[in-house]
Design an enzyme around this catalytic site. Structure first.
Site, mmCIF file in Angstrom:
data_model
loop_
_atom_site.group_PDB
_atom_site.id
_atom_site.type_symbol
_atom_site.label_atom_id
_atom_site.label_comp_id
_atom_site.label_asym_id
_atom_site.label_seq_id
_atom_site.Cartn_x
_atom_site.Cartn_y
_atom_site.Cartn_z
ATOM 1 C CG ASN A 1 -0.376 0.585 2.441
ATOM 2 O OD1 ASN A 1 -0.288 1.814 2.595
ATOM 3 N ND2 ASN A 1 0.081 -0.261 3.352
ATOM 4 C CB ALA A 2 1.864 3.742 -1.850
ATOM 5 N N GLY B 1 -0.100 7.312 1.519
ATOM 6 C CA GLY B 1 0.498 8.643 1.585
ATOM 7 C C GLY B 1 -0.153 9.543 2.609
ATOM 8 C CB CYS C 1 6.789 10.470 8.021
ATOM 9 S SG CYS C 1 5.292 9.987 8.845
ATOM 10 C CB ILE D 1 7.605 -4.356 12.000
ATOM 11 C CG1 ILE D 1 6.860 -5.452 11.231
ATOM 12 C CG2 ILE D 1 8.784 -4.958 12.755
ATOM 13 C CD1 ILE D 1 7.653 -6.189 10.162
ATOM 14 C CG ASN D 2 4.669 1.197 9.769
ATOM 15 O OD1 ASN D 2 3.892 0.813 8.901
ATOM 16 N ND2 ASN D 2 4.591 2.401 10.299
ATOM 17 C CB THR D 3 4.355 -1.673 5.662
ATOM 18 O OG1 THR D 3 4.654 -0.276 5.571
ATOM 19 C CG2 THR D 3 2.892 -1.846 5.966
ATOM 20 N N GLY E 1 0.845 -8.154 5.594
ATOM 21 C CA GLY E 1 0.220 -9.463 5.422
ATOM 22 C C GLY E 1 1.167 -10.612 5.754
ATOM 23 N N GLY F 1 1.247 -9.404 9.581
ATOM 24 C CA GLY F 1 0.811 -10.674 9.015
ATOM 25 C C GLY F 1 0.076 -11.604 9.946
#
Ligand code: FAD
Ligand code: FAD
Ligand code: FMN
Ligand code: FMN
Ligand code: FES
Ligand code: FES
Lengths: 321, 274, 321, 274
Positions: free
Chosen positions: C74-75, C77, C135, C196-198, C222, C249
């Site tokens: 995903n992006a 933003g 960010c 964690i984040n992605t 995921g 995930g």
């Protein structure tokens, strides 16, 4: 037979010229011989051998493999008989392989790398060298060489000094900024970069409350890591001018094309051989078809061509952040 | 073990028949004369799940005669589920035969120990031995009666059947190794295939009774052909099956890791250090 | 209803007390309201809101989503109306939610983070704050805050100074050494860490020779990233003493248990809600069962219990490397 | 658009019937009275593929009457393949109804444009309009005759059919938008659902002819319920469907991204900036 009419799948990586742009990933394909009775090695490009070290290593305790969603973890631990035995007992056998043979060098100090490379490079059976810098650096408390641009550069310079053979440096994705490491490797004399090695991971047996791997942590490979690998290739391609051997989860021709479009000149196939050993042959055939259908005479025409981004027509105050 | 030059090939084989011997226990028979011709008892194949998205999976060669070979498997996960969905008329892709089989020379009086789906790897050796005139006792254990599949295949070959079930629904109520350890009519050789805990008990009995035992091991595989060194088991370095490895110069162990898929899957019990 | 007889699924994260150890991941669950007509929010623990910034942001151009093997990129933003509008128009609505509400703060400078946190923290509707340090830092040429231990510490200190509310710092896996960042965040005053984040990734459309995301790169989530996330939690748990909210995930109870055993005190569920919005409820129910069947009165009994490695009985000369 | 308070629920619905209208075109009918009761033309469901391993997938609500609702889909990937494997007697899990439907008030003379599986989202509005006495022309295009599925469902409701196929096997040989652009008998409203390139042409025709058009868009979804902001499309900020967003203080655009799943999937063509 691959139908190559009108298309050129050949690549040149340093001095290494291959009729097909495919490598079989280090540690995944033995020395090729293990697959030779059912895969025509003349059609696979090159085999990257399992990494070899200065001293013999038994490698990690078992279990060494775990299947995970769309991938697997491995923690082999560089089991190998050491460079002496390897040169005496193994290397002569590689002469009969009808494909290119790339030696893979691992080590725990700069000196290790130089020593093993120098000895391996003396042998004609070895067409090129790949340097696996993902081993822990014993002197820096287990930090791996691949995680530090300066250490990477040191290793590459040392190895470069030992040989004129084509030198491929294999980068780890487990870093904050892979492009900076790529730049150092290029400056230190690498002829090409292999991008990427496995991603660090872990799995836990929730019945036995134990890590699933004898080594606790392992390296994730397979389709699960493909988006990570494609991005790494894309970023490295922007940072260097030497060719890239793209890898990480390539299973289909479409996957392979993602890597070429991202900037790889060649690809490497590892885990997919465990799904179906016919995959490399299928990809080569379909790549030829793809190029022919689009009237692209050679693969070089698509390398790095996914670089055009999108425009961002709509912005608002905070978007400039 | 009977170490042989590899004659493995990829077979694109027509599925001839499919039987469900018990709920979730499937036998797939397929047309593969070239496989049959070179298969030796105790070898296996790597079967490619049809979706092409999962790793190939190791299955013992259950039957092999004429044009037809077969595999028997329990549906335990995704890959076996995909294979179980095949029907007569479909094709199955598999690489084989792989690994080294059982050593059957000069075996006159043998106990074959099979636990659960381990039965899939011992029909061929049982047939070879009975046909060579050996006395063959089959010690066959499973969770329950219905899962003691195809035991009649063995008795009709002339094997003596000793059965055990966890729930006592057929034969001894308990472990099959209980029966093996109680007998005083000792065999001159033990062949075993089944879950690792069972194999460990068999190894202990064999050692106590001083009987040679060959164990067919199971490990998680990746390549299945010796290419990745993922499936290893600790073996004494002096074993004939040990992979090429230099003698230790200093502080080295007398053990090396051998590949279950390549040097095995059958090992001599007394040479394992697991 | 969850059968909680004899088991305690409650957790305390800083001052935040939850009856269930589950968070719905930031950016995946709106403000909870989007799911409220078909999921009983009283049974999900907490919702982490979509990240908010100082100024309004339209976010990234489209496409913003791609499905990948066992995961997605995903992006988005950080599309959001900015903190002023958010406080005026949105926050009051959160009061009626029958679950805990965790605000998520994003920014492009240390000052941004402090400003948004201070304003958000004034509101009673917000039970705790999560700081999304992934960010880009505008001042350091787009390097993200999460990639530098010192920058992370600066942000956390600045935010800590604005509020006594529970402060969760969300770490990025896209770093060489997540443990060192975790240590800095703890020292700077974080009450807990979200791990964690992605993972950064990319996918390419091989028909159109274009990145599949309008933003070119995106974040992978995921099951594909689960082994990466489990290892990150395991390593961070060894580095800090504050609680960890494990994520990446999680789709089943077994997945959730991996995170608890690795050292997470609570978990967060994001992408799995897109597979089936009933997954969080199912996991809570099955966690209770798991504890009951094993006579473990509380979840705390399993946190971090997968720490026992294996012994390595066999070694050879080169294995000491 | 008809913006309504969400009445979505998760339905664990019995599959009542399954038809394959053409190779790879499946209609699944299921028992879901609660869904039928609140469904409005143009809404969709998120259907959960049975393995539980893939993201839920968006499908327009094709039919809705009595206790029975249905979805129609083309088998194009993994998720639709899993759904296509369902049979009468199985259960399907789905969340819905979702999104805002078509605005049908005061529509007297309508052209409905459907491309391919876009037909799945326009039966309900066609029924509602014919039953309300409107004149309904269906412009229906597909690759080939066999894929112009269920067109008789529309004619039997009283719709006039204008068909086009890429291969000319039925109706006009070419794009369905060719027929729309050629007519001089103008409708007062256009509703359209189909591939994005078709919708762009419809939008252009509507603009040129000065006809109001409602387009049902398709985007890759993750949540499908407005929770992730992944499925957006650029919309003028003054649209009634625009999400809550402050006016720009400086250098702001007059566009915001609206969620196809939540603010849509139906948008006014003239308000889109795509
Ligand atoms: C030499 C040898 C011979 C054997 N012979 C037989 C035999 O004759 N008959 C028999 O029944 N068994 C045999 N086995 C065991 C058999 O190989 C395993 O039971 C088989 O691998 C099961 O595969 P599975 O994916 O169905 O389930 P498992 O591998 O047990 O899977 C269990 C879980 O792990 C996950 N998983 C496993 N692999 C993957 C993957 N690649 N990708 C994603 N997830 C995965 C699945 O989610 C599944 O739920 C043999 C094994 C060996 C080593
Ligand atoms: C509002 C709306 C209404 C719709 N209504 C209908 C309708 O009524 N009928 C209809 O037929 N279609 C409809 N669609 C389109 C439909 O949702 C897609 O065609 C559907 O998502 C196809 O899913 P798929 O996985 O089968 O194939 P795709 O999503 O097209 O997949 C193509 C490829 O992408 C990969 N892929 C996609 N998703 C995943 C995933 N989660 N995990 C792994 N890989 C993935 C697969 O490998 C596949 O090969 C609608 C879409 C929207 C937005
Ligand atoms: C079982 C296994 C063993 C590996 N061993 C090595 C190795 O010894 N040296 C090395 O550089 N890479 C090794 N790798 C990494 C692969 O060569 C490859 O870079 C990585 O797996 C990503 O590609 P893939 O997803 O196609 O497998 C190994 C990978 C696997 C799966
Ligand atoms: C569509 C989407 C949007 C996300 N937006 C945010 C966000 O705004 N802020 C944030 O901190 N994390 C965001 N995340 C990350 C998730 O909260 C979560 O940490 C990550 O996806 C890993 O967990 P999962 O695999 O369970 O989704 C987003 C993830 C997804 C999939
Ligand atoms: S599974 Fe690869 S060596 Fe045995
Ligand atoms: S798909 Fe998540 S907001 Fe539309």
């Amino acid at each position: 037979m691959v139908d190559l009419r009108g298309v050129d799948l050949g690549v040149k990586i340093g001095k290494l010229e291959l009729p097909y742009p495919t490598f079989m990933g280090s540690g995944c394909y033995g020395s090729g011989e293990e697959f030779a009775s059912f895969v025509d090695l003349a059609r696979i490009g090159a085999v990257v051998l399992k990494s070899v070290t200065r001293l013999p290593r038994l490698g990690n305790p078992t279990p060494r493999l775990v299947h995970t969603p769309a991938g697997m973890l491995n923690a082999i631990g560089l089991q190998n008989p050491g460079i002496d035995w390897y040169l005496e007992q193994e290397v002569a056998k590689f002469a009969s392989r009808p494909c290119a043979i790339v030696g893979s060098v691992a080590g725990f100090s700069v000196d290790d790398y130089a020593y093993v490379s120098e000895r391996l490079a003396t042998r004609d059976e070895i067409d090129a060298l790949e340097v696996n810098v993902s081993c822990p650096n014993v002197a820096s408390e287990g930090e791996t060489f691949a995680c530090d641009p300066k250490l990477t550069a040191k290793v590459v310079r040392a190895v470069r000094a030992t040989t004129d053979k084509t030198l491929i440096v294999k980068l780890s994705p487990n870093v904050t900024d892979i492009a900076s490491i790529a730049r150092e490797a290029e400056a230190a004399g690498a002829d090409a970069l292999a991008v990427i090695n496995t991603v660090r991971g872990m799995a836990i047996d929730v019945d036995r409350w134990q890590p699933r791997l004898g080594n606790v942590t392992g390296g994730l490979s397979g389709p699960a890591i493909r988006p990570i690998a494609v991005l790494a290739v894309y970023e490295v391609a922007r940072a260097v001018t030497i060719p890239i051997v793209g890898q990480g989860g390539i299973e289909t021709t479409s996957d392979a094309l993602e890597f070429f479009l991202a900037g790889a000149s060649a690809i490497s196939i590892g885990t997919a051989n465990f799904t179906d050993p016919q995959i490399p042959l299928r990809i080569i055939e379909e790549l030829a078809q793809y190029l022919r259908l689009r009237n692209l005479g050679s693969l070089a025409k698509i390398v790095g061509k996914a670089n055009v981004g999108f425009s961002n027509p709509y912005q608002y105050e905070g978007d400039e952040g | 073990m009977a170490t042989i030059a590899t004659s493995a090939a990829i077979h694109h084989a027509l599925v001839l028949d499919r039987q469900e011997l018990a709920p979730g226990v499937v036998v797939l028979g397929f047309d593969a004369p070239a496989l049959v011709r070179v298969t030796r008892p105790g070898q296996f194949v790597m079967a490619i799940p049809p979706s092409g998205e999962l790793a190939a999976t190791a299955l013992g060669i259950y039957e092999a005669s004429g044009n037809r070979a077969s595999v028997m498997f329990f549906v335990v996960g995704k890959r076996t589920a995909e294979l179980a969905a095949l029907r007569a008329g479909d094709h199955i892709e598999l690489t084989g035969p792989l690994g080294n089989g059982f050593t059957l020379d000069n075996v006159r009086n043998v106990a074959i120990v099979a636990g659960g789906v381990g039965i899939a790897s011992v029909l061929l050796p049982a047939q070879a031995l009975t046909r060579a005139g050996a006395r063959v006792r089959l010690y066959y254990g499973a969770r329950t009666n219905a899962l003691l599949v195809d035991h009649d295949r063995f008795t009709s070959e002339g094997c003596e059947l000793h059965a055990a079930t966890d729930d006592g629904s057929m034969g001894h109520a308990g472990y099959i190794t209980d029966l093996l350890s109680q007998t005083n009519d000792l065999p001159d050789m033990i062949l075993a295939c089944g879950p690792t805990p069972m194999l460990r008990v068999v190894a202990r009995i064999a050692e106590e009774r001083n009987i040679a035992a060959q164990l067919s091991l199971e490990e998680t595989f990746a390549c299945g052909v010796g290419g990745c060194w993922g499936c290893v088991v600790p073996l004494v370095r002096t074993s004939k099956q040990a992979p090429s490895f230099p003698p230790a110069q200093r502080n080295g162990s007398d053990v090396v890791y051998a590949r279950v898929c390549k040097e095995g899957p059958v090992f001599w019990a007394h040479e394992l250090r697991w």
